[in-house]
Write an enzyme that holds these catalytic residues in place. Structure first.
Site, PDB file in Angstrom:
ATOM      1  CG  PHE A 274      -1.831  -1.018   1.455  1.00  0.00           C
ATOM      2  CD1 PHE A 274      -2.949  -1.042   0.564  1.00  0.00           C
ATOM      3  CD2 PHE A 274      -1.593  -2.312   1.925  1.00  0.00           C
ATOM      4  CE1 PHE A 274      -3.958  -1.993   0.930  1.00  0.00           C
ATOM      5  CE2 PHE A 274      -2.523  -3.245   2.042  1.00  0.00           C
ATOM      6  CZ  PHE A 274      -3.790  -3.063   1.525  1.00  0.00           C
ATOM      7  CG  ASP A 275       0.712   5.777  -1.917  1.00  0.00           C
ATOM      8  OD1 ASP A 275       1.987   6.337  -0.936  1.00  0.00           O
ATOM      9  OD2 ASP A 275      -0.032   6.801  -1.962  1.00  0.00           O
ATOM     10  CE  LYS A 276       1.926   8.460   5.575  1.00  0.00           C
ATOM     11  NZ  LYS A 276       1.127   9.579   5.700  1.00  0.00           N
TER      12      LYS A 276
END
Length: 582
Positions: A274-276
């Site tokens: 995941f990207d944040k």
């Protein structure tokens, strides 16, 4: 008897035409098996069998067509929702109804209560509530006001809007969704390709088997019955029905899956990355701490406002909103701006160099931070905030703490995904390690890699793939497009942006973790459904041959069981239309 003869001729002709057309393309088809069987039964006087076989085969083909049509209803309903006219506002302010083909970019359009938004556009005047179910799958109306974007095919429930056309025709988000789902439903899964290849070899084997049986037994009826029972009809239709129905279910719930191969790969995913910002978090950032390190700050604040107003980054929007509340204006024009990937912005205002970015940016520029300020920065990070530092002419002027709220449904969704078979969750972010770790701890993420540039994220994804993991990367579809493209499965959390639709394998139209759970659950259910249909098909053919040689299955009864198996796999595939994750 004459009725059965007529039925054999009327029913047999279209089957034989299809068999002939397949032979011209050097394909030995199912229709050829049935044609030979019908002709053979006809000439040995088995008119009842030949009539019943042709009827059952054509009835099965009819059911297949109706099923495919039914599973494509989600696309048809989308096409029917496409707007055909628009109200074009002229220079005098009068609105005239025109065909949608005549609308061009930058045209001013009027949208009345109850009507469809004709194009993707920007609201210039008015406000109202818009039903965006055709785009996001969510029927709850969304409030739109001046400056908001609206999408073609959505419906204005109440209010009146004047919009500026930004994308028209096939270039609209709605048009691209239709195109994407149509292409996806036409694409074949790995299983479907295997079945098609298998049937090419299987059909000639049945022909040879029937011929060998006749040579050894001299029983023409038995040989003809083998041809009828050996038709792999359920095998050929079962997998495509599951594939098309699964993709249709996804489209109905705001999950766009780009074809059968994506289904196969998504089903094998064991690691989600995941990207944040904008993915695990809301992307709606707000300034929580603002420390000024100079007394005469008005000019520096004006510089900051001028630069950040030119950026679409979530952190920039948060700073602009904060400065706007303090009535900070931007009277100074920005002379030049350079985006430093993963670090921030370098700009020139009033011949002074302004840097806005993270700690890495200051280190690269060899700018030092006083010990007292370092402690303040550490305290801000420990509270889970992202840090933005602002320097003017080489001197640190502002330290800004910006927070981004975690998506409320994220933790529960990750727990569901773990129960469904995802073994590992990884977060890759350009944010600082302390802030990233705070988010990861709250969500139960296994591994965190922080302070990464987009190129670094690509390297991390490649490392995971090299170690044997099947990786799905979940990002916003814009900054993370290289990682999305590299991963085994790229998933875009975004409301149908151009880059999201083009680079990802799956698009979650509402940017919702519930959609992510639905997407993973749907792919697993679809692949399992395909395997069920393959098992049912092979078991039916096996049992029919056992019954034939045991003496209790005949041509007509065997064909009935064969067609019943086709109907059964169709109904089994259609169960996916109602699939929801429990």
């Amino acid at each position: 008897m004459w009725a059965m003869i007529l039925a054999s001729i009327v029913g047999g002709i279209p089957i034989m035409i299809q068999a002939y057309q397949a032979l011209r393309n050097k394909v030995i088809s199912i229709e050829l098996l049935v044609s030979i069987a019908v002709i053979g039964a006809f000439f040995i006087g088995e008119y009842y069998e030949s009539g019943i076989v042709t009827f059952l085969f054509l009835f099965g083909a009819y059911l297949e067509r109706r099923t495919i049509e039914k599973t494509r209803k989600s696309v048809k309903s989308l096409v029917e929702m496409a707007p055909t006219t628009a109200l074009l506002v002229d220079e005098s302010g009068e609105a005239e109804e025109v065909d949608i083909e005549f609308v061009e970019k930058e045209d001013r359009l009027l949208v009345k209560t109850g009507s469809k938004v004709p194009v993707d556009g920007l609201v210039l005047v008015g406000e109202g509530f818009v039903d965006e179910a055709t785009i996001t799958g969510e029927s709850f109306p969304v409030k739109k006001k001046v400056g908001d974007h609206v999408f073609a095919g959505t419906i204005l429930n109440n209010g009146t809007l004047q919009i500026e056309a930004q994308r028209v025709g096939e270039d609209t988000t709605f048009g691209k969704i239709i195109e994407l789902v149509e292409e996806a439903q036409d694409s074949k899964s790995v299983m479907e390709k295997f079945i098609n290849k298998f049937s090419k070899y299987y059909t000639p084997v049945v022909l040879i088997f029937a011929l060998v049986t006749y040579l050894f037994t001299q029983d023409i009826r038995l040989a003809i019955t083998i041809l009828v029972l050996g038709c792999p009809g359920a095998l050929v239709i079962g997998v495509p029905v599951s594939n098309v129905t699964g993709i249709g279910n996804g489209a109905k719930h705001g999950v766009l899956i780009k074809g059968g191969e994506v289904m196969d790969r998504m089903n094998q995913v064991d690691t989600m990355v995941f990207d944040k910002t904008g993915t695990l978090t809301q992307g709606t950032t707000a300034v929580t701490t603002f420390i000024s390190l100079e007394e005469e700050e008005e000019k520096s604040l004006a510089y900051l406002m001028a630069i950040e107003k030119e950026s679409d980054h979530p952190l920039a929007k948060a700073i602009v909103a904060y400065l706007g509340e303090k009535n900070i204006r931007n009277p100074y024009p920005v002379q030049s701006t350079t985006v430093l990937e993963g670090r921030g912005i370098q700009a020139i205002v009033q011949e002074e160099e302004v840097l806005i970015g993270n700690e890495r940016l200051l280190k690269e520029q060899a700018l030092t931070i006083a010990p007292k300020t370092q402690k303040e920065i550490q305290a801000i990070k420990e509270q889970g905030n992202s840090i933005v530092l602002v320097t003017v002419s080489g001197e640190l002027r502002f330290v800004i703490g910006v927070s981004d709220e975690i998506r409320p449904e994220a933790k529960k969704a990750l727990m569901k995904l773990r129960k469904m078979g995802i073994k590992r969750f990884v977060m890759l972010t350009g944010d600082n390690q302390i802030t990233a770790q705070a988010v990861a701890t709250q969500l139960g993420i296994d591994e965190v890699k922080a302070e990464l540039l987009p190129a670094d994220k690509v390297k991390e994804v490649q490392k995971l793939k090299d170690t044997g993991h099947i990786v799905a990367f979940v990002g916003d579809g814009i900054n993370d497009s290289p990682s999305i493209a590299l991963a085994d499965i790229g998933i875009a959390m975004g409301s149908g942006t151009d880059v999201a639709v083009e680079t990802s394998d799956i698009v979650l139209m509402r940017s919702s973790f519930d959609e992510l759970v639905h997407a993973f659950g749907l792919t697993r259910a679809t692949i399992f459904n395909m395997r069920q249909n393959i098992g049912i098909s092979l078991a039916t053919v096996g049992l029919l041959f056992v019954g034939l040689f045991a003496g209790f299955i005949y041509m007509a009864s065997g064909m009935f069981v064969h067609e019943a198996s086709i109907l059964f796999v169709i109904l089994n595939g259609l169960r996916l239309m109602k699939f929801r994750v429990k």
